[in-house]
Design a protein around this motif. Structure first.
Motif, PDB file in Angstrom:
ATOM      1  N   GLY A  32       3.192   2.782  -6.303  1.00  0.00           N
ATOM      2  CA  GLY A  32       3.710   1.581  -6.947  1.00  0.00           C
ATOM      3  C   GLY A  32       4.410   0.605  -6.009  1.00  0.00           C
ATOM      4  O   GLY A  32       4.922  -0.416  -6.453  1.00  0.00           O
ATOM      5  N   MET A  33       4.444   0.920  -4.703  1.00  0.00           N
ATOM      6  CA  MET A  33       5.090   0.028  -3.744  1.00  0.00           C
ATOM      7  C   MET A  33       4.315  -1.286  -3.671  1.00  0.00           C
ATOM      8  O   MET A  33       3.087  -1.281  -3.618  1.00  0.00           O
ATOM      9  N   LEU A  34       5.025  -2.375  -3.674  1.00  0.00           N
ATOM     10  CA  LEU A  34       4.385  -3.682  -3.592  1.00  0.00           C
ATOM     11  C   LEU A  34       3.742  -3.883  -2.221  1.00  0.00           C
ATOM     12  O   LEU A  34       4.249  -3.408  -1.201  1.00  0.00           O
ATOM     13  N   ARG A  35       2.657  -4.609  -2.222  1.00  0.00           N
ATOM     14  CA  ARG A  35       1.928  -4.882  -0.981  1.00  0.00           C
ATOM     15  C   ARG A  35       2.824  -5.555   0.055  1.00  0.00           C
ATOM     16  O   ARG A  35       2.777  -5.213   1.242  1.00  0.00           O
ATOM     17  N   ASP A  36       3.639  -6.517  -0.371  1.00  0.00           N
ATOM     18  CA  ASP A  36       4.542  -7.196   0.569  1.00  0.00           C
ATOM     19  C   ASP A  36       5.481  -6.212   1.262  1.00  0.00           C
ATOM     20  O   ASP A  36       5.780  -6.367   2.448  1.00  0.00           O
ATOM     21  N   ALA A  37       5.935  -5.220   0.534  1.00  0.00           N
ATOM     22  CA  ALA A  37       6.824  -4.214   1.124  1.00  0.00           C
ATOM     23  C   ALA A  37       6.072  -3.380   2.159  1.00  0.00           C
ATOM     24  O   ALA A  37       6.620  -3.032   3.207  1.00  0.00           O
ATOM     25  N   LYS A  38       4.808  -3.082   1.884  1.00  0.00           N
ATOM     26  CA  LYS A  38       3.993  -2.326   2.837  1.00  0.00           C
ATOM     27  C   LYS A  38       3.771  -3.128   4.118  1.00  0.00           C
ATOM     28  O   LYS A  38       3.882  -2.600   5.226  1.00  0.00           O
ATOM     29  N   VAL A  39       3.455  -4.408   3.960  1.00  0.00           N
ATOM     30  CA  VAL A  39       3.251  -5.272   5.130  1.00  0.00           C
ATOM     31  C   VAL A  39       4.539  -5.372   5.937  1.00  0.00           C
ATOM     32  O   VAL A  39       4.517  -5.324   7.168  1.00  0.00           O
ATOM     33  N   THR A  40       5.658  -5.473   5.255  1.00  0.00           N
ATOM     34  CA  THR A  40       6.951  -5.541   5.944  1.00  0.00           C
ATOM     35  C   THR A  40       7.192  -4.279   6.767  1.00  0.00           C
ATOM     36  O   THR A  40       7.633  -4.362   7.922  1.00  0.00           O
ATOM     37  N   LEU A  41       6.894  -3.121   6.211  1.00  0.00           N
ATOM     38  CA  LEU A  41       7.037  -1.873   6.977  1.00  0.00           C
ATOM     39  C   LEU A  41       6.173  -1.896   8.224  1.00  0.00           C
ATOM     40  O   LEU A  41       6.612  -1.489   9.300  1.00  0.00           O
ATOM     41  N   LEU A  42       4.960  -2.382   8.089  1.00  0.00           N
ATOM     42  CA  LEU A  42       4.059  -2.460   9.240  1.00  0.00           C
ATOM     43  C   LEU A  42       4.595  -3.423  10.292  1.00  0.00           C
ATOM     44  O   LEU A  42       4.530  -3.153  11.490  1.00  0.00           O
ATOM     45  N   LEU A  43       5.147  -4.535   9.867  1.00  0.00           N
ATOM     46  CA  LEU A  43       5.653  -5.541  10.801  1.00  0.00           C
ATOM     47  C   LEU A  43       6.976  -5.146  11.453  1.00  0.00           C
ATOM     48  O   LEU A  43       7.420  -5.808  12.388  1.00  0.00           O
TER      49      LEU A  43
END
Length: 75
Positions: A32-43
């Protein structure tokens, strides 16, 4: 962020890239993690040059196609 969104344009592509190239980041994803949160983790990876290199290896055609979206901060 815009380049990542263009190359990894949906959640399955983002998850596949992270599984292949950044498994430690992928393990931090939750249901359920939002995509924006996933991208932020990657960045959050301090080596953005390495991230770009891996992204280009993973899907070089799309990276080249969307290269103009890449923005560099002036310090």
């Amino acid at each position: 962020r815009q380049l990542l969104d263009a190359v990894l344009h949906n959640d399955p592509r983002l998850e596949a890239f992270c599984l292949d190239e950044y498994p430690a980041v992928k393990r931090q994803f939750s249901q359920g993690m939002l995509r924006d949160a996933k991208v932020t983790l990657l960045l959050e990876d301090p080596n953005l040059e390495e991230l770009l290199r891996r992204l280009k290896e993973w899907d070089g055609k799309k990276v080249v196609q969307h290269w103009g979206l890449l923005k560099f901060k002036k310090e």
